[in-house]
Motif scaffolding. Structure first.
Motif, PDB file in Angstrom:
ATOM      1  N   CYS A   1      35.526  40.077  34.661  1.00 23.21           N
ATOM      2  CA  CYS A   1      34.092  40.684  34.846  1.00 23.21           C
ATOM      3  C   CYS A   1      33.123  39.588  35.074  1.00 23.21           C
TER       4      CYS A   1
ATOM      5  N   HIS B   1      36.059  42.163  38.647  1.00 22.26           N
ATOM      6  CA  HIS B   1      34.964  43.219  38.881  1.00 22.26           C
ATOM      7  C   HIS B   1      33.698  42.484  38.836  1.00 22.26           C
TER       8      HIS B   1
ATOM      9  N   SER C   1      36.901  45.130  42.328  1.00 23.23           N
ATOM     10  CA  SER C   1      36.174  46.422  41.831  1.00 23.23           C
ATOM     11  C   SER C   1      34.875  46.187  41.583  1.00 23.23           C
TER      12      SER C   1
END
Length: 308
Positions: A9, A131, A161
């Motif tokens: 992330c 992401h 993502s």
């Protein structure tokens, strides 16, 4: 790097000061402190679900930065790629407590200071999902870092993502936002966008068909449109369109982070190779748990057991 990482992330880590009572920002007297930032929430949620989640982010070298690290380590998020800025304080956001879309004021400092050496090739080579968010792409140097490393991630076979959490408060230049998004979307990421995000991103109401068409034309295969109490709709280029009603919730305590919980559930289910319909069901379950709790997912339950 030996650890197989399920999800990287990349983006904002910050402190959410969420109003203690359901009230407008100007009338809120008391705020409670929570670890925040959309990619941060996804990393923490993913780790709670038993995934190996790495957060790439930057905080300040201050008390709030220490709080950030303590919370992340407590939740077993991989923190080796978190940088501490020596010149900028940890970013903070004040958020109204709301059962609808909350109001917020952002004080952005260290969060956008993400540098390329925080995302080395060996980190990407050991990961499955990359992401990020619109918020993270809104400012340099994080923007260039994320775009460059996203293309590298794609070339290494990662699934990309993005949460299109666009806000004109964060990114006033809408034209620029569309241009930067086109670059990221060329990597065919899984896309999560809400009706509120779309209204802000397009500056007008678009039909579901127009929204899906916009993303598909930019090379995106799978677009997930969340509609709050009206449920969710997903359009996939090969599998078609799926709709689900929202799960009934008697008492919505806090909407902040519900979209992040939803998307974590979706990515978790994708990693388990579930069907798109099952991915939506699992995503909705995790969002409903979040909506019934203030700040974050509750500590006292095995969340993965609740979902599967």
């Amino acid at each position: 790097m030996d650890t197989q990482i399920d999800i990287i992330c990349v983006g904002e880590v910050l402190i959410d000061f969420i109003g203690h009572e359901i009230e407008t920002l100007q009338n809120t007297k008391d705020f409670h402190r929570f670890l925040g930032g959309s990619p941060t929430n996804v990393a923490v949620n993913a780790s709670r679900l038993g995934l190996n989640a790495a957060l790439v982010a930057t905080s300040g070298s201050d008390g709030l930065g220490i709080f950030v690290m303590e919370k992340l380590q407590k939740n077993k998020v991989l923190v080796s790629q978190i940088r501490k800025s020596l010149t900028k304080p940890t970013s903070v956001i004040f958020i109204s407590r709301s059962t609808q879309t909350p109001d917020f004021i952002a004080y952005r400092e260290a969060d956008c200071e993400i540098l390329e050496d925080q995302i080395p090739d060996d980190l990407l080579a050991n990961a499955k999902i990359f992401h990020t968010t619109c918020f993270a792409l809104s400012k340099e140097p994080a923007r260039s870092t994320i775009l460059n490393r996203a293309h590298k991630a794609k070339s290494l076979g990662l699934q990309l993502s993005i949460d299109i959490n666009y806000s004109e408060k964060i990114w006033p230049n809408r034209y620029e936002a569309h241009q930067i998004l086109k670059d990221y979307l060329s990597n065919n990421p899984l896309v999560k966008v809400s009706e509120d995000d779309c209204l802000r991103l397009f500056g007008e109401v678009k039909t579901e068909h127009e929204i899906f068409d916009y993303f598909h034309q930019l090379g995106v295969s799978t677009v997930c449109l969340t509609k709050g109490k009206d449920g969710v709709k997903l359009s996939d280029k090969s599998a078609g369109v799926f709709s689900q009603q929202a799960l009934p919730i008697k008492d919505v305590k806090d909407t902040t982070g519900a979209g992040d919980a939803f998307w974590t559930g979706f990515l978790f289910a994708k990693l388990q190779k579930k069907s798109l319909d099952e991915c939506l069901s699992i995503a909705q379950k995790l969002a409903s748990i979040k909506l019934q709790n203030v700040g974050r997912l509750p500590d006292n339950i095995n969340i993965a057991q609740e979902l599967l």
